[in-house]
Write a protein that holds these residues in place. Sequence first.
Motif, PDB file in Angstrom:
ATOM      1  N   ALA A  51      -4.659   7.989   9.467  1.00  0.00           N
ATOM      2  CA  ALA A  51      -3.891   8.727   8.550  1.00  0.00           C
ATOM      3  C   ALA A  51      -3.682  10.407   9.025  1.00  0.00           C
ATOM      4  O   ALA A  51      -3.357  11.025   9.038  1.00  0.00           O
ATOM      5  N   THR A  52      -4.733   9.968  10.528  1.00  0.00           N
ATOM      6  CA  THR A  52      -4.997  11.605  11.277  1.00  0.00           C
ATOM      7  C   THR A  52      -4.315  11.637  13.259  1.00  0.00           C
ATOM      8  O   THR A  52      -3.700  10.461  13.277  1.00  0.00           O
ATOM      9  N   PRO A  53      -3.405  12.481  13.449  1.00  0.00           N
ATOM     10  CA  PRO A  53      -3.254  12.759  15.079  1.00  0.00           C
ATOM     11  C   PRO A  53      -4.093  11.960  15.481  1.00  0.00           C
ATOM     12  O   PRO A  53      -5.684  12.264  15.486  1.00  0.00           O
ATOM     13  N   LYS A  54      -3.224  11.817  16.710  1.00  0.00           N
ATOM     14  CA  LYS A  54      -4.513  10.918  17.569  1.00  0.00           C
ATOM     15  C   LYS A  54      -4.773  11.415  19.093  1.00  0.00           C
ATOM     16  O   LYS A  54      -3.777  12.597  19.198  1.00  0.00           O
ATOM     17  N   VAL A  55      -6.053  11.798  19.268  1.00  0.00           N
ATOM     18  CA  VAL A  55      -6.569  12.978  20.675  1.00  0.00           C
ATOM     19  C   VAL A  55      -6.638  11.866  21.388  1.00  0.00           C
ATOM     20  O   VAL A  55      -7.408  11.317  21.484  1.00  0.00           O
ATOM     21  N   TYR A  56      -5.709  11.991  22.456  1.00  0.00           N
ATOM     22  CA  TYR A  56      -6.251  11.289  24.318  1.00  0.00           C
ATOM     23  C   TYR A  56      -5.722   9.711  23.361  1.00  0.00           C
ATOM     24  O   TYR A  56      -6.874   8.834  24.435  1.00  0.00           O
ATOM     25  N   GLY A  57      -4.834   8.943  22.376  1.00  0.00           N
ATOM     26  CA  GLY A  57      -4.622   7.860  22.135  1.00  0.00           C
ATOM     27  C   GLY A  57      -5.557   7.649  20.991  1.00  0.00           C
ATOM     28  O   GLY A  57      -4.975   6.235  20.693  1.00  0.00           O
ATOM     29  N   LYS A  58      -6.089   7.942  20.321  1.00  0.00           N
ATOM     30  CA  LYS A  58      -7.113   6.763  19.102  1.00  0.00           C
ATOM     31  C   LYS A  58      -7.258   8.436  18.241  1.00  0.00           C
ATOM     32  O   LYS A  58      -7.200   9.382  18.703  1.00  0.00           O
ATOM     33  N   THR A  59      -7.062   8.191  17.220  1.00  0.00           N
ATOM     34  CA  THR A  59      -7.789   8.776  15.636  1.00  0.00           C
ATOM     35  C   THR A  59      -9.483   9.421  16.399  1.00  0.00           C
ATOM     36  O   THR A  59      -9.906   8.493  17.245  1.00  0.00           O
ATOM     37  N   ILE A  60      -9.978  10.603  16.025  1.00  0.00           N
ATOM     38  CA  ILE A  60     -11.454  10.952  16.235  1.00  0.00           C
ATOM     39  C   ILE A  60     -12.306   9.480  15.373  1.00  0.00           C
ATOM     40  O   ILE A  60     -13.122   9.086  16.628  1.00  0.00           O
ATOM     41  N   GLY A  61     -11.624   9.030  14.273  1.00  0.00           N
ATOM     42  CA  GLY A  61     -12.333   7.928  13.833  1.00  0.00           C
ATOM     43  C   GLY A  61     -12.934   6.711  14.631  1.00  0.00           C
ATOM     44  O   GLY A  61     -13.453   6.517  14.850  1.00  0.00           O
ATOM     45  N   ASN A  62     -11.216   6.536  15.066  1.00  0.00           N
ATOM     46  CA  ASN A  62     -11.548   5.801  16.332  1.00  0.00           C
ATOM     47  C   ASN A  62     -12.301   5.734  17.172  1.00  0.00           C
ATOM     48  O   ASN A  62     -12.793   4.500  18.395  1.00  0.00           O
ATOM     49  N   TRP A  63     -12.072   6.911  17.912  1.00  0.00           N
ATOM     50  CA  TRP A  63     -12.411   7.136  19.401  1.00  0.00           C
ATOM     51  C   TRP A  63     -14.291   6.705  18.782  1.00  0.00           C
ATOM     52  O   TRP A  63     -15.315   6.514  19.891  1.00  0.00           O
ATOM     53  N   GLY A  64     -14.725   7.689  17.768  1.00  0.00           N
ATOM     54  CA  GLY A  64     -16.186   7.321  17.241  1.00  0.00           C
ATOM     55  C   GLY A  64     -16.203   5.740  17.348  1.00  0.00           C
ATOM     56  O   GLY A  64     -17.638   5.514  17.466  1.00  0.00           O
ATOM     57  N   HIS A  65     -15.695   4.947  16.323  1.00  0.00           N
ATOM     58  CA  HIS A  65     -15.659   3.423  16.372  1.00  0.00           C
ATOM     59  C   HIS A  65     -16.156   2.641  18.045  1.00  0.00           C
ATOM     60  O   HIS A  65     -17.034   2.086  18.820  1.00  0.00           O
ATOM     61  N   ALA A  66     -15.171   3.139  18.924  1.00  0.00           N
ATOM     62  CA  ALA A  66     -15.460   3.195  19.980  1.00  0.00           C
ATOM     63  C   ALA A  66     -16.644   4.099  21.164  1.00  0.00           C
ATOM     64  O   ALA A  66     -17.600   3.053  21.809  1.00  0.00           O
ATOM     65  N   TRP A  67     -17.736   4.499  20.645  1.00  0.00           N
ATOM     66  CA  TRP A  67     -18.426   5.470  21.065  1.00  0.00           C
ATOM     67  C   TRP A  67     -19.388   4.746  20.971  1.00  0.00           C
ATOM     68  O   TRP A  67     -20.369   4.227  21.816  1.00  0.00           O
ATOM     69  N   TRP A  68     -19.246   3.205  19.177  1.00  0.00           N
ATOM     70  CA  TRP A  68     -20.639   2.326  19.584  1.00  0.00           C
ATOM     71  C   TRP A  68     -20.737   1.531  20.065  1.00  0.00           C
ATOM     72  O   TRP A  68     -21.514   1.586  20.542  1.00  0.00           O
ATOM     73  N   GLN A  69     -19.410   1.091  19.857  1.00  0.00           N
ATOM     74  CA  GLN A  69     -19.156   0.487  21.269  1.00  0.00           C
ATOM     75  C   GLN A  69     -20.060   0.415  22.592  1.00  0.00           C
ATOM     76  O   GLN A  69     -20.135  -0.164  22.883  1.00  0.00           O
TER      77      GLN A  69
END
Length: 253
Positions: A51-69
Motif C-alpha cells: 500500500a506504500t510507494p516502492k523504493v529501489y523496487g520494493k516497499t520498505i516493508g518488503n525490504w525488511g523481509h528481504a533483510w531477514w532472509q
Amino acid sequence: MNTHTNSLKTCPVTRRRGLPTITRHCLGLALSMGLALLAATFVDTVQADNATPKVYGKTIGNWGHAWWQWAFNFPSAGNPILEDGNVDCSAGQSGEVWYLAGSFGSKAERTCTIKKGKAVFFPLLNGLYWTPLDPTIPEDCTDVLSCRTGVGESIDKITGWSCTVDNVPCVWFAQVVRAQSNARRFNIPPGSVATDFGYAPGVRKISISDGYWVMLNPLPPGEHTIHFTSASAAFPDFALDVTYHLTVSALKD
C-alpha cells in the motif's frame, strides 16, 4: 531481533534515485525547530500489502523481509548480526541496496568497506513471525492475521531509538519508517543461525516482517559513521547499540 507521518511541507524536496531529500537551504530552518520537529518527521504507519510507494523496487516493508532472509542465510559463525570489529560488508550482498545488521540486543562496533553507489538499509528494531514447518509443532503464528498481529504487537513495545549518520540525525537523510511486509514464504537453510534457536530448516509458507527501518541513499565516497540504538519493553535486557565505521570506495560495480 535485532512505531504518524509528517514532513517539512514548507521545504522544497529533491529526489535522487530512491528517497526524497530535503534541500540544503532548508536544513538550517529544520535544525532550528529542535527535537519536536525530529519527532514530527518520524513515520509511524504500519505498511502492508504494497500500500506504500516502492523504493529501489520494493516497499520498505518488503525490504525488511528481504533483510531477514539475508541475515538468516548465514550460520552463527560469520553472521552479520553477531559480528564485531572488522567485518566483510559485501557478504551475501547483491544489487543496488546493501544491508547493515543490528544485533540481538547488545553493543557492536564494526568497520567495513562498501562500494560507491549502494543504498544502505538497516533496522533500528525489527521482528519476523512465521507459521510452523510442521503444523503439530507450534512456532510463532498460524495464519496471516496471527502473524501480522503478533509481530506488530512485539514491535509496538519499542521504548526508544536513536540514529545518526556522521553525528547528524538520520531523519535529515531519510525517514525512519515503521513498516510491515507482505505475507511471504521464508526459507531457513540448513546451518542457518535460526537453527541455533531450535528452528528446523525448511520453508515456512507464511511469514511477516515488521520493524523500524532506515533506507539511506548512497553515501559519497570517503569515511562515514552510522550509529543506531533501540530498546523495547518486550525484552527488558534488550539494548541494541550498533556503530558502523564505513569506508565508501570510489569504485562502483
